[in-house]
Design a protein around this motif. Structure first.
Motif, PDB file in Angstrom:
ATOM      1  N   GLN A  88       0.841  -1.197   0.000  1.00 51.03           N
ATOM      2  CA  GLN A  88       0.000   0.000   0.000  1.00 51.03           C
ATOM      3  C   GLN A  88       0.881   1.253   0.000  1.00 51.03           C
ATOM      4  N   ALA A  89       1.935   1.237   0.794  1.00 43.13           N
ATOM      5  CA  ALA A  89       2.845   2.390   0.838  1.00 43.13           C
ATOM      6  C   ALA A  89       3.499   2.599  -0.522  1.00 43.13           C
ATOM      7  N   TYR A  90       3.888   1.501  -1.159  1.00 47.41           N
ATOM      8  CA  TYR A  90       4.498   1.610  -2.496  1.00 47.41           C
ATOM      9  C   TYR A  90       3.533   2.326  -3.448  1.00 47.41           C
ATOM     10  N   ALA A  91       2.289   1.917  -3.418  1.00 47.58           N
ATOM     11  CA  ALA A  91       1.303   2.526  -4.320  1.00 47.58           C
ATOM     12  C   ALA A  91       1.056   3.986  -3.957  1.00 47.58           C
ATOM     13  N   VAL A  92       0.956   4.284  -2.668  1.00 52.43           N
ATOM     14  CA  VAL A  92       0.756   5.675  -2.239  1.00 52.43           C
ATOM     15  C   VAL A  92       1.933   6.530  -2.687  1.00 52.43           C
ATOM     16  N   ASN A  93       3.128   5.958  -2.665  1.00 51.94           N
ATOM     17  CA  ASN A  93       4.313   6.710  -3.056  1.00 51.94           C
ATOM     18  C   ASN A  93       4.364   7.015  -4.545  1.00 51.94           C
ATOM     19  N   ARG A 141      14.557   6.986 -11.544  1.00 54.38           N
ATOM     20  CA  ARG A 141      13.619   7.391 -10.497  1.00 54.38           C
ATOM     21  C   ARG A 141      13.161   6.184  -9.682  1.00 54.38           C
ATOM     22  N   GLU A 142      12.828   5.089 -10.374  1.00 53.30           N
ATOM     23  CA  GLU A 142      12.316   3.927  -9.657  1.00 53.30           C
ATOM     24  C   GLU A 142      13.373   3.344  -8.725  1.00 53.30           C
ATOM     25  N   ALA A 143      14.615   3.293  -9.203  1.00 53.19           N
ATOM     26  CA  ALA A 143      15.684   2.782  -8.339  1.00 53.19           C
ATOM     27  C   ALA A 143      15.849   3.674  -7.110  1.00 53.19           C
ATOM     28  N   LEU A 144      15.824   4.976  -7.340  1.00 52.17           N
ATOM     29  CA  LEU A 144      15.979   5.921  -6.226  1.00 52.17           C
ATOM     30  C   LEU A 144      14.847   5.766  -5.212  1.00 52.17           C
ATOM     31  N   TRP A 196      12.403   5.466  -0.531  1.00 49.96           N
ATOM     32  CA  TRP A 196      11.016   5.475  -0.067  1.00 49.96           C
ATOM     33  C   TRP A 196      10.575   4.094   0.432  1.00 49.96           C
ATOM     34  N   GLU A 197      11.079   3.054  -0.237  1.00 51.87           N
ATOM     35  CA  GLU A 197      10.757   1.705   0.262  1.00 51.87           C
ATOM     36  C   GLU A 197      11.863   1.182   1.167  1.00 51.87           C
ATOM     37  N   GLN A 198      12.939   1.957   1.289  1.00 49.20           N
ATOM     38  CA  GLN A 198      14.022   1.623   2.219  1.00 49.20           C
ATOM     39  C   GLN A 198      14.671   0.270   1.900  1.00 49.20           C
ATOM     40  N   LEU A 199      14.811  -0.020   0.627  1.00 45.16           N
ATOM     41  CA  LEU A 199      15.478  -1.256   0.229  1.00 45.16           C
ATOM     42  C   LEU A 199      16.983  -1.034   0.122  1.00 45.16           C
ATOM     43  N   THR A 200      17.734  -2.105   0.328  1.00 46.44           N
ATOM     44  CA  THR A 200      19.157  -2.042   0.010  1.00 46.44           C
ATOM     45  C   THR A 200      19.302  -2.123  -1.511  1.00 46.44           C
ATOM     46  N   TYR A 201      20.513  -1.878  -1.989  1.00 45.23           N
ATOM     47  CA  TYR A 201      20.718  -1.972  -3.433  1.00 45.23           C
ATOM     48  C   TYR A 201      20.434  -3.387  -3.927  1.00 45.23           C
ATOM     49  N   ALA A 202      20.839  -4.379  -3.150  1.00 46.29           N
ATOM     50  CA  ALA A 202      20.617  -5.765  -3.571  1.00 46.29           C
ATOM     51  C   ALA A 202      19.121  -6.081  -3.622  1.00 46.29           C
ATOM     52  N   GLU A 203      18.376  -5.578  -2.646  1.00 50.40           N
ATOM     53  CA  GLU A 203      16.934  -5.808  -2.632  1.00 50.40           C
ATOM     54  C   GLU A 203      16.251  -5.087  -3.790  1.00 50.40           C
ATOM     55  N   ALA A 204      16.688  -3.857  -4.044  1.00 49.48           N
ATOM     56  CA  ALA A 204      16.105  -3.107  -5.167  1.00 49.48           C
ATOM     57  C   ALA A 204      16.414  -3.807  -6.486  1.00 49.48           C
ATOM     58  N   ALA A 205      17.609  -4.369  -6.589  1.00 54.00           N
ATOM     59  CA  ALA A 205      17.972  -5.100  -7.811  1.00 54.00           C
ATOM     60  C   ALA A 205      17.042  -6.285  -8.025  1.00 54.00           C
ATOM     61  N   GLU A 206      16.678  -6.921  -6.940  1.00 56.05           N
ATOM     62  CA  GLU A 206      15.744  -8.048  -7.040  1.00 56.05           C
ATOM     63  C   GLU A 206      14.373  -7.575  -7.512  1.00 56.05           C
ATOM     64  N   MET A 230      16.251  14.550   2.967  1.00 60.39           N
ATOM     65  CA  MET A 230      15.101  15.137   2.266  1.00 60.39           C
ATOM     66  C   MET A 230      14.333  14.074   1.486  1.00 60.39           C
ATOM     67  N   LEU A 231      15.095  13.216   0.831  1.00 60.22           N
ATOM     68  CA  LEU A 231      14.457  12.151   0.043  1.00 60.22           C
ATOM     69  C   LEU A 231      13.634  11.237   0.935  1.00 60.22           C
ATOM     70  N   ASP A 232      14.261  10.799   2.022  1.00 63.11           N
ATOM     71  CA  ASP A 232      13.565   9.884   2.923  1.00 63.11           C
ATOM     72  C   ASP A 232      12.261  10.505   3.427  1.00 63.11           C
ATOM     73  N   GLU A 233      12.324  11.777   3.789  1.00 63.06           N
ATOM     74  CA  GLU A 233      11.163  12.410   4.400  1.00 63.06           C
ATOM     75  C   GLU A 233      10.107  12.840   3.389  1.00 63.06           C
ATOM     76  N   ALA A 234      10.481  12.849   2.111  1.00 60.70           N
ATOM     77  CA  ALA A 234       9.517  13.283   1.087  1.00 60.70           C
ATOM     78  C   ALA A 234       8.547  12.185   0.686  1.00 60.70           C
ATOM     79  N   ALA A 235       8.784  10.974   1.141  1.00 59.33           N
ATOM     80  CA  ALA A 235       7.933   9.858   0.714  1.00 59.33           C
ATOM     81  C   ALA A 235       6.475  10.144   1.075  1.00 59.33           C
ATOM     82  N   PRO A 236       5.581  10.188   0.085  1.00 58.47           N
ATOM     83  CA  PRO A 236       4.172  10.480   0.385  1.00 58.47           C
ATOM     84  C   PRO A 236       3.572   9.539   1.424  1.00 58.47           C
TER      85      PRO A 236
END
Lengths: 187, 302
Positions: A24-29, A122-125, A130-140, B6-12
Motif C-alpha cells: 500500500q505504501a508503495y502505491a501511495v508513493n 527514479r524507480e531505483a531511487l 522510499w521503500e528503504q530497500l538495500t541496493y541488492a533488494e532493489a535489484a531483485e 530530504m528524500l527519505d522524508e519526502a515519501a508520500p
C-alpha cells in the motif's frame, strides 16, 4: 487436495499480512488518487494469489511484490493515449495538497525534481529511499544487477542536485554503507 | 537538511495514514481474492495486466496466460512496409512555433461494469512539452473515475518531433522513457507507437514508427477495417493474454485512425471479483483519433 488448498491459503495469508502495508505504501508513493492506490493493491495481491507458486519466500516475496506493483502501475494506462508519464499525473494532483503548508515547499520542489528523472533512475531511487530497500533488494525488485541499481541511484542524485541547486548540499558524498562496488558506468 | 534525509522524508506514504492488514478494507479485499479459484497448474505461466482500467470499484483485473510463441505475419510486413513508405512521402507536419501548440483530440472508450464509458480528450502540447489535457465527463450510468483533466509541466508532454527517426533507436527510446525502462513489452510498445503516430510527428518519425511496429513479433495483418467514425482503413493487430490490440490506419496517408482492444479469448482474461466476463469479440477499450493540428492557444481546436 483440500490439504493443499489450506496450505496455499495459509501461505497467502502470511504473505498478505506481512506485505499489505508495504505494498500500500508503495502505491501511495507513486499514485495520488486513493482509488488508484486501492486498485493497484488489489491487483498486486490478485497476481500473488494466482501466481503463489512463483512467489519467493520471505524476505524476497516483498521485492517480488514491488516488482509486480511497478508493472501493474506502468501498464494500467497503456492504452489511455497519455502524452506524459504517470509521475506527471502524480505531480499535478499532489501540488494542491503540498501547497497547504508552507514547510512543504521544499518537499514540493524535491517532488518536482524527482518527476524530471528518467523513469528507470527514479524507480531505483524511490525503492532505496522510499521503500528503504538495500541496493541488492532493489535489484531483485527491478530484475537488474546491483551495480545497475547503484548507477541509477547515483545518476538520479546527481540530477536532483543539479535541479535543486546548491541548497541540497550537492557535494555530499554517497554514504559508504550503501555505496555500490564497482560503479563506473551509466545505465 | 541533506539530500538523503530530504528524500527519505519526502515519501508520500510517510504523510498519510495507511490501512493495516486487519482493517475492514484489507479484510474485505482478502476475502474477495481467496474466493477466486487458484490458477490451474501450468509450466511457465506469465501474467499481465492486459486491460487498462477505470479507477475505482469497477476495476477489471486482466491476468492471462501466453499461449503461443509470437511469429511474424508476412502480410503485416508488407502492409506496414507500405505504410512506412507512404509516411515518408507525406509533407512535413506543421511545426508549432513559440506560443503555439500541437492539438490532439481523441475519443476514449473503456468497458465498465454496465457498458462502455466514453470520454473526449483534448490535449494541447507546447514545443517545450508543457500543456493541458481536458477530458469530458465520462458517459454511462455507472462510469467511475476515468481520465482526469490536468495541466502538465515543461518536459512532461510528448514532443514527437524529438523522437528518433531510426527504428532501432526508437524502440529503446520508447521503452526507456515510457515503459519505465523495464523489460521488453511488445504490447506497450505497440500501443505507444500507435499513439505517437497521431501527434503531428515529422514524416521520418512516422515512417520509423511503422517500421518499429513492423519489427514487433506477433503483429498480424487484419485487412480492411472501418473505425467508429466510419473512416475506412487497414488494420494490424497484436494478440496477447486473450486481448487483441488493433491499430487502424489510412493506407493512403498513413494517418492512424483508431486503436482498440478486443477480447478474443475471454477465458484467458481473469476478471476482478464481481466483474462480468467479456464476451468473445467484445471491444473492451478504444481510442479514436478524431482531430489534430497546430493551434495558437489552449482551448482552440484544430
Amino acid at each position: 487436495v483440500a490439504g493443499d488448498e489450506d496450505q496455499r491459503e495459509r501461505r497467502f495469508c502470511r504473505l498478505y499480512e506481512a506485505n499489505f502495508r508495504p505494498v500500500q505504501a508503495y502505491a501511495v508513493n507513486r499514485l495520488a488518487r486513493p482509488d488508484d492506490v486501492a486498485d493497484v493493491v488489489a491487483e498486486v495481491f490478485m497476481v500473488a494469489w494466482r501466481r503463489l507458486a512463483d512467489v519467493p519466500p520471505p524476505p524476497h516475496d516483498r521485492f517480488w511484490l514491488y516488482g509486480t506493483a511497478r508493472r501493474v502501475i506502468s501498464k494500467r494506462y497503456r492504452s489511455a493515449s497519455r502524452w506524459h508519464n504517470l509521475l506527471g499525473r502524480l505531480a499535478a494532483e499532489q501540488r494542491p495538497q503540498a501547497a497547504e503548508r508552507a514547510e512543504d515547499s521544499a518537499r514540493e520542489r524535491l517532488l518536482a525534481a524527482i518527476r524530471e528523472l528518467k523513469p528507470a533512475h527514479r524507480e531505483a531511487l524511490l525503492l532505496v529511499h522510499w521503500e528503504q530497500l538495500t541496493y541488492a533488494e532493489a535489484a531483485e525488485a527491478l530484475g537488474c544487477s546491483v551495480n545497475a541499481v547503484g548507477i541509477r541511484v547515483h545518476r538520479a542524485k546527481e540530477r536532483l542536485r543539479t535541479l535543486l541547486g546548491a541548497d541540497s548540499q550537492a557535494d555530499r558524498p554517497v554514504p559508504a554503507a550503501i555505496k555500490p562496488n564497482g560503479v563506473t558506468d551509466g545505465s | 537538511m541533506d539530500l538523503d534525509t530530504m528524500l527519505d522524508e519526502a515519501a508520500p506514504a510517510r504523510h498519510v495514514r495507511l490501512d493495516g492488514p486487519d482493517s475492514p478494507a484489507a479484510g474485505s479485499l482478502y476475502r474477495q481474492i481467496i474466493a477466486q479459484p487458484p490458477a490451474a497448474a501450468r509450466a511457465r505461466r506469465r501474467y499481465f495486466l492486459a486491460v487498462p482500467v477505470m479507477a475505482g470499484a469497477c476495476a477489471i483485473v486482466a491476468l492471462a496466460v501466453i499461449s503461443a510463441p509470437a511469429r511474424h505475419d508476412a502480410g503485416a510486413v508488407v502492409v506496414l512496409n507500405q505504410a512506412a513508405l507512404t509516411a515518408a512521402r507525406q509533407p512535413a507536419a506543421p511545426v508549432p512555433g513559440p506560443g503555439q501548440y500541437v492539438y490532439v483530440e481523441t475519443i476514449e472508450g473503456q468497458r465498465d461494469r454496465a457498458g462502455i464509458c466514453v470520454q473526449t480528450v483534448r490535449v494541447w502540447t507546447a514545443p517545450d512539452g508543457s500543456g493541458r489535457e481536458v477530458a469530458s465527463a465520462p458517459t454511462g450510468a455507472f462510469c467511475h473515475g476515468g481520465i482526469p483533466s490536468q495541466t502538465f509541466a515543461r518536459g512532461q508532454g510528448i514532443v514527437t518531433a524529438d523522437l528518433p527517426t531510426d527504428p532501432a533507436r526508437l524502440e529503446p527510446f520508447i521503452v526507456r522513457h515510457f515503459e519505465g525502462g523495464g523489460r521488453e513489452d511488445v504490447a506497450a510498445t505497440f500501443a505507444f507507437a500507435g499513439t505517437f503516430l497521431q501527434a503531428g510527428a515529422p514524416p521520418q518519425v512516422r515512417a520509423a514508427l511503422y517500421r518499429l511496429i513492423q519489427s514487433l513479433p506477433g503483429i498480424e495483418a487484419l485487412g480492411p477495417m472501418t473505425d467508429r467514425l466510419g473512416r475506412h482503413g487497414t488494420g494490424v493487430g497484436f494478440t496477447e493474454y486473450g486481448v487483441r490490440d488493433v491499430l487502424i490506419f489510412d493506407p493512403a496517408t498513413s494517418a492512424v485512425l483508431e486503436r482498440k482492444g478486443i477480447a478474443v479469448d475471454p477465458a484467458q482474461i481473469d476478471m476482478a471479483p464481481g466483474e462480468a466476463r467479456f464476451s468473445t469479440g467484445e471491444v473492451i477499450n478504444y481510442t479514436v483519433y478524431a482531430a489534430s493540428g497546430v493551434v495558437n492557444s489552449i482551448g482552440e481546436a484544430a
